[in-house]
Design an enzyme around this catalytic site. Structure first.
Site, PDB file in Angstrom:
ATOM      1  N   ARG A 251       0.827  -1.247  -0.065  1.00 38.26           N
ATOM      2  CA  ARG A 251      -0.007   0.033  -0.147  1.00 38.26           C
ATOM      3  C   ARG A 251       0.750   1.244  -0.117  1.00 38.26           C
ATOM      4  O   ARG A 251       1.316   1.556   0.996  1.00 38.26           O
ATOM      5  CB  ARG A 251      -1.125  -0.085   1.181  1.00 38.26           C
ATOM      6  CG  ARG A 251      -1.963   0.893   0.865  1.00 38.26           C
ATOM      7  CD  ARG A 251      -3.076   1.156   2.315  1.00 38.26           C
ATOM      8  NE  ARG A 251      -2.104   2.138   3.144  1.00 38.26           N
ATOM      9  CZ  ARG A 251      -1.890   2.085   4.416  1.00 38.26           C
ATOM     10  NH1 ARG A 251      -2.722   1.198   4.978  1.00 38.26           N
ATOM     11  NH2 ARG A 251      -1.098   2.827   4.971  1.00 38.26           N
ATOM     12  N   HIS A 255      -3.861   4.669   4.114  1.00 38.86           N
ATOM     13  CA  HIS A 255      -5.042   4.113   3.918  1.00 38.86           C
ATOM     14  C   HIS A 255      -6.271   4.705   3.430  1.00 38.86           C
ATOM     15  O   HIS A 255      -7.044   4.040   2.506  1.00 38.86           O
ATOM     16  CB  HIS A 255      -5.533   3.667   5.489  1.00 38.86           C
ATOM     17  CG  HIS A 255      -6.698   2.859   5.364  1.00 38.86           C
ATOM     18  ND1 HIS A 255      -6.994   1.777   5.041  1.00 38.86           N
ATOM     19  CD2 HIS A 255      -7.873   3.478   6.054  1.00 38.86           C
ATOM     20  CE1 HIS A 255      -8.382   1.222   5.188  1.00 38.86           C
ATOM     21  NE2 HIS A 255      -8.786   2.198   5.979  1.00 38.86           N
ATOM     22  N   TYR A 264       3.070   5.598  11.695  1.00 38.81           N
ATOM     23  CA  TYR A 264       3.260   4.357  12.037  1.00 38.81           C
ATOM     24  C   TYR A 264       3.974   3.520  11.096  1.00 38.81           C
ATOM     25  O   TYR A 264       4.200   2.352  11.368  1.00 38.81           O
ATOM     26  CB  TYR A 264       1.848   3.590  12.078  1.00 38.81           C
ATOM     27  CG  TYR A 264       1.034   3.584  10.848  1.00 38.81           C
ATOM     28  CD1 TYR A 264       1.331   2.731   9.903  1.00 38.81           C
ATOM     29  CD2 TYR A 264       0.023   4.686  10.918  1.00 38.81           C
ATOM     30  CE1 TYR A 264       0.362   2.922   8.941  1.00 38.81           C
ATOM     31  CE2 TYR A 264      -0.942   4.580   9.946  1.00 38.81           C
ATOM     32  CZ  TYR A 264      -0.662   3.902   8.814  1.00 38.81           C
ATOM     33  OH  TYR A 264      -1.660   3.851   7.426  1.00 38.81           O
TER      34      TYR A 264
HETATM   35  C1  TPP Z   1     -15.775  -5.531  10.353  1.00 42.75           C
HETATM   36  C2  TPP Z   1     -15.068  -4.414  10.069  1.00 42.75           C
HETATM   37  N1  TPP Z   1     -14.174  -4.329  11.170  1.00 42.75           N
HETATM   38  C3  TPP Z   1     -13.065  -3.069  10.962  1.00 42.75           C
HETATM   39  C4  TPP Z   1     -13.234  -2.138  10.048  1.00 42.75           C
HETATM   40  C5  TPP Z   1     -12.296  -0.846  10.053  1.00 42.75           C
HETATM   41  N2  TPP Z   1     -11.379  -1.160   9.169  1.00 42.75           N
HETATM   42  C6  TPP Z   1     -11.466  -0.390   7.987  1.00 42.75           C
HETATM   43  S1  TPP Z   1     -10.371  -0.722   6.766  1.00 42.75           S
HETATM   44  C7  TPP Z   1      -9.665  -1.957   7.905  1.00 42.75           C
HETATM   45  C8  TPP Z   1      -8.380  -2.551   7.507  1.00 42.75           C
HETATM   46  C9  TPP Z   1      -8.481  -3.457   6.252  1.00 42.75           C
HETATM   47  O1  TPP Z   1      -7.463  -3.708   5.760  1.00 42.75           O
HETATM   48  P1  TPP Z   1      -7.070  -4.830   4.508  1.00 42.75           P
HETATM   49  O2  TPP Z   1      -8.254  -5.824   4.741  1.00 42.75           O
HETATM   50  O3  TPP Z   1      -5.905  -5.229   4.519  1.00 42.75           O
HETATM   51  O4  TPP Z   1      -7.358  -3.877   3.163  1.00 42.75           O
HETATM   52  P2  TPP Z   1      -6.677  -2.819   2.700  1.00 42.75           P
HETATM   53  O5  TPP Z   1      -7.515  -1.493   3.547  1.00 42.75           O
HETATM   54  O6  TPP Z   1      -5.370  -2.694   2.864  1.00 42.75           O
HETATM   55  O7  TPP Z   1      -7.177  -2.722   1.424  1.00 42.75           O
HETATM   56  C10 TPP Z   1     -10.243  -1.810   9.036  1.00 42.75           C
HETATM   57  C11 TPP Z   1      -9.937  -2.790  10.088  1.00 42.75           C
HETATM   58  C12 TPP Z   1     -14.304  -2.270   9.174  1.00 42.75           C
HETATM   59  N3  TPP Z   1     -14.257  -1.563   8.110  1.00 42.75           N
HETATM   60  N4  TPP Z   1     -15.204  -3.466   9.067  1.00 42.75           N
END
Ligand code: TPP
Ligand code: MG
Length: 373
Positions: A251, A255, A264
């Site tokens: 990434r 985010h 971080y």
């Molecule tokens: C069920 C749920 N838990 C927590 C969140 C908060 N949240 C949003 S993005 C994220 C991280 C996701 O990371 P990843 O699966 O690696 O996807 P990326 O953002 O890197 O594309 C989290 C924990 C959420 N949106 N939904």
């Protein structure tokens, strides 16, 4: 660790591999056009957020190969399910780009949503991994109906820690649905690095437990992403069941527009990965093969810019929906009495006649803070 599938080299010590026969020159150009369109949309969306014209936005800069490459391998009848990170994927299937922008502006109703049936593109999914069982469900339905459609869902490395991921993997493998689990391993889940996400050496190896193939691919290589997805879909269509793809990348960007990764991680690391980003890499590859020249590239970029500019105009021409939208479409039977009361109360709250811009951007990480998706 299993080998990472790669086709595009770096023009130096890393040699180019074979382009699959099914991809003619016109396909490679079309794939490049898709990459450029996604990139143009993403860059414009970030600018719009900074100008207060849309809300918090989840950018995907650098992940275009995982999206365009995989979608190009799909047939029109195949269903695809994006997370927030693949928010603009629908525009490659006919969803108006203005609709996607309207979604990020917070408009609901018919403005910010499309009917998933129209283009076989699921809605933008913010809750992590909840769309994976949906993808299995449609592929299962297709199987029961003896319909050729397969399904593909994109999700992140963090999503593999969710129960929905495991439930979907299990159902898909037991029911042998034609489903592609396309995991974009960008090595970060907001501020959680992959090393704190899992003890497994790879994501692909998780497929072993479910009795399905797990493949690793260079997530910055659109042709390789096309190839592994095409192979997975072929297998699925022949009754071979689902496949887990781990697209290994990074990434490069924050985010989302409300995140400041300097808090971080060491940004020197992203600089290293930035050199591998897929749009420039594909352009150089096509030039090495004399498939793309300056004039053609300029035209592709100009067309993408024009399409996105028109989408911004269209999105901004949509009248701001009333506050009712918060309560409508919750129940098919209409607003219950307590919703009416809440709406009355909301009407008492003073609000400007005009939609107030969200305000200029502050330092990343400050301002609209905490507003993460
Ligand atoms: C069920 C749920 N838990 C927590 C969140 C908060 N949240 C949003 S993005 C994220 C991280 C996701 O990371 P990843 O699966 O690696 O996807 P990326 O953002 O890197 O594309 C989290 C924990 C959420 N949106 N939904
Ligand atoms: Mg991630």
């Amino acid at each position: 660790m299993s080998e990472i599938v790669r086709v595009i080299g770096n023009g130096a010590d890393l040699a180019d591999g074979e382009v699959p026969n099914e991809l003619a020159e016109k396909d490679l150009i079309e794939l490049f056009r898709w990459l450029v369109l996604l990139r143009t949309f993403d860059e414009r969306a970030v600018a719009l957020q900074r100008q207060g014209r849309i809300g918090t936005y989840a950018l995907y800069w650098g992940e275009e190969a995982t999206q365009a490459g995989a979608l190009y391998a799909c047939e029109d009848a195949d269903w695809v399910f994006p997370s927030y990170r693949q928010n603009a994927i629908g525009i490659l299937r006919g969803v108006p780009a203005s609709t996607v922008l309207a979604w990020w502006r917070g408009y609901g109703g018919t403005h910010g949503f499309w009917n998933p049936r129209d283009h076989r593109v699921g809605p933008i999914t913010v809750p992590i991994a909840t769309h994976l069982p949906h993808a299995v469900g449609v592929a299962w339905a297709a199987k029961i109906r003896k319909d050729r459609a397969s399904s593909l869902a994109w999700f992140g490395d963090g999503a593999t820690s969710e129960g929905d991921f495991h439930e979907a993997m299990n159902f898909a493998s037991v029911l042998k649905t034609s489903t592609v689990f396309f995991c974009v391993n960008n090595q970060w889940a907001i501020s959680t690095p992959i090393s704190k996400q899992m003890a497994s050496e790879t994501i692909a190896q998780k497929a072993v437990a479910y009795g399905m193939p797990g493949v690793r691919v260079d997530g910055f290589d659109p042709i390789a992403c096309w190839k592994v997805t095409r192979d997975a879909l072929e297998r699925g269509r022949q009754g071979g069941g689902p496949t887990l793809i781990e697209a290994y990348c990074y990434r490069i960007m924050p985010h989302g527009t409300a995140d400041d990764p300097r808090l971080y991680r060491d940004e020197a690391e992203s600089e290293h990965w930035r050199a591998l980003e897929p749009v420039g890499r594909m352009a150089e590859f096509l030039r090495r093969r004399s498939i793309l020249d300056d004039a053609q590239e300029e035209q592709i970029r100009a067309e993408a810019k024009q399409l996105v500019a028109q989408a911004v105009t269209d999105m901004e021409a949509i009248a701001h929906p009333g506050q009712e939208i918060l309560f409508d479409h919750v129940y098919a039977s209409g607003r219950p009495w307590n919703f009416d009361e809440a709406l009355d109360e909301l009407h008492q709250v003073e609000r400007p006649a005009e939609v107030k811009p969200l305000g200029p951007p502050t330092t990343p990480g400050a301002g609209e803070e905490g507003k993460t998706i």
